[in-house]
Design a protein around this motif. Sequence first.
Motif, mmCIF file in Angstrom:
data_model
loop_
_atom_site.group_PDB
_atom_site.id
_atom_site.type_symbol
_atom_site.label_atom_id
_atom_site.label_comp_id
_atom_site.label_asym_id
_atom_site.label_seq_id
_atom_site.Cartn_x
_atom_site.Cartn_y
_atom_site.Cartn_z
ATOM 1 N N THR A 64 0.957 -1.174 -0.043
ATOM 2 C CA THR A 64 -0.127 0.182 0.163
ATOM 3 C C THR A 64 0.943 1.165 0.058
ATOM 4 O O THR A 64 1.989 1.209 -0.015
ATOM 5 N N GLU B 80 3.186 2.777 3.970
ATOM 6 C CA GLU B 80 3.079 1.555 4.739
ATOM 7 C C GLU B 80 3.700 1.808 5.900
ATOM 8 O O GLU B 80 4.847 2.284 6.411
ATOM 9 N N PRO B 81 2.855 1.221 7.101
ATOM 10 C CA PRO B 81 1.739 1.015 6.998
ATOM 11 C C PRO B 81 0.526 2.206 6.856
ATOM 12 O O PRO B 81 0.868 3.360 6.967
ATOM 13 N N LEU B 82 -0.861 1.719 6.610
ATOM 14 C CA LEU B 82 -1.669 2.630 6.095
ATOM 15 C C LEU B 82 -2.228 3.533 7.672
ATOM 16 O O LEU B 82 -2.079 2.776 8.584
ATOM 17 N N PRO B 83 -2.682 4.571 7.560
ATOM 18 C CA PRO B 83 -3.122 5.267 8.622
ATOM 19 C C PRO B 83 -4.382 4.250 9.089
ATOM 20 O O PRO B 83 -4.884 3.628 8.360
ATOM 21 N N ARG B 84 -4.402 4.294 10.585
ATOM 22 C CA ARG B 84 -5.441 3.448 11.219
ATOM 23 C C ARG B 84 -6.851 3.756 10.778
ATOM 24 O O ARG B 84 -7.573 2.975 11.018
ATOM 25 N N ASP B 85 -7.007 4.750 10.220
ATOM 26 C CA ASP B 85 -8.339 5.229 9.993
ATOM 27 C C ASP B 85 -8.615 5.064 8.460
ATOM 28 O O ASP B 85 -9.722 5.373 7.913
ATOM 29 N N HIS B 86 -7.793 4.338 7.801
ATOM 30 C CA HIS B 86 -7.952 4.402 6.233
ATOM 31 C C HIS B 86 -9.059 3.433 5.891
ATOM 32 O O HIS B 86 -9.139 2.309 6.644
ATOM 33 N N LEU C 10 -8.982 -0.459 5.409
ATOM 34 C CA LEU C 10 -8.798 -1.260 6.533
ATOM 35 C C LEU C 10 -10.106 -1.733 7.158
ATOM 36 O O LEU C 10 -10.447 -2.708 7.999
ATOM 37 N N LYS C 11 -11.182 -1.067 6.498
ATOM 38 C CA LYS C 11 -12.503 -1.341 7.178
ATOM 39 C C LYS C 11 -13.409 -2.049 6.225
ATOM 40 O O LYS C 11 -14.585 -2.333 6.435
ATOM 41 N N PRO D 290 1.383 -7.251 5.327
ATOM 42 C CA PRO D 290 2.251 -6.010 5.653
ATOM 43 C C PRO D 290 3.803 -6.466 4.815
ATOM 44 O O PRO D 290 4.638 -6.236 5.441
#
Length: 328
Positions: free
Chosen positions: A270, A273-279, A282-283, A291
């Motif tokens: 992505t 890396e890593p993606l923001p936790r609110d991306h 991820l949902k 990873p």
Amino acid sequence: MGEQELPGVLILEIGGECGVLESHVAFLRKHFSLITMKEFLQNKEKWSEKTESIFVFERRPVIDRELLESLPNLKVIGNSGVGVNHLDLKLISSFGVKVTNTPHAVSDSTADIGMALMLASARRLVEGYHIAVSPDTKDFAVDWLGVEVTRATLGIIGMGSIGYKVAKRAKAFDMKILYHNRSQRKEKEEQAVGAVYCKKIEDLLQQSDFVMLVVNLTPETHKLIGKRELEFMKPTATLINICRGAVVDQDALVEALQNGVIRAAALDVTYPEPLPRDHPLLKLKNVTLTPHIGTATVKALRMMTEEAVDNILAVLQDLPVPSEVIPK
């Protein structure tokens, strides 16, 4: 030959999150005097003259103009891995320094992760795991379904060493294999895996049940797959990315996944890396994420270090370089 007589190689550190693996240190010390960035920064006067090479592991140490200017005897930067988009090749070349990479060491492990992601996404393994272990699960639903990989159509974008090994694995699943590449493979190579060349990427996208990205990240491949390309794909298709995150327009991918333009995505890479936790990626339940572990096997990492060492030594000994990266 004592260690002091060995050529100096600069590394970030030993161990830690991004340092050279401790299990590789003994092998490296057979060929080089190891100089960590901490040692170098503490005593540049001592180490700048001794440093003839840099071993880049996990994209570190960062190579910038300031570092290059401080290393008058630097001859080669040996990158562990195939992708070199984190290196400014033209800048490095302007200092008369060669860059090498390790394409041979990573092909099997990366092809394996491509197949693993395809299978995991097709059979919804991550979702299935959560159902299997959930304390709320009382029964397994009979209408919880995945899709078949066997005899499906796989479109491979980028038919280099890794892409070809993906094709060899896919052949064992009786898949129909299409590929798009800058140049067409030899007829004998195509026949060996049953691959059909698509000169236009659109032809591949329209026909494929699974589209796997296996290209280097270059200005030409940056956001190669965007809104237009995703709309060419079948609504039942899955996009698999095992190369670099920036090859895909992630905003367009999120929109396509949310609106049913494509069935699913399976991504080992992505940006960032890593993606923001609110991306939003991820949902989404129709996204399988790992990873950036395409080369993360004991054997592959050891082979990468060995290949990088072979490249560095070839440059230092003025021999033909097995895997030199030429700036374009």
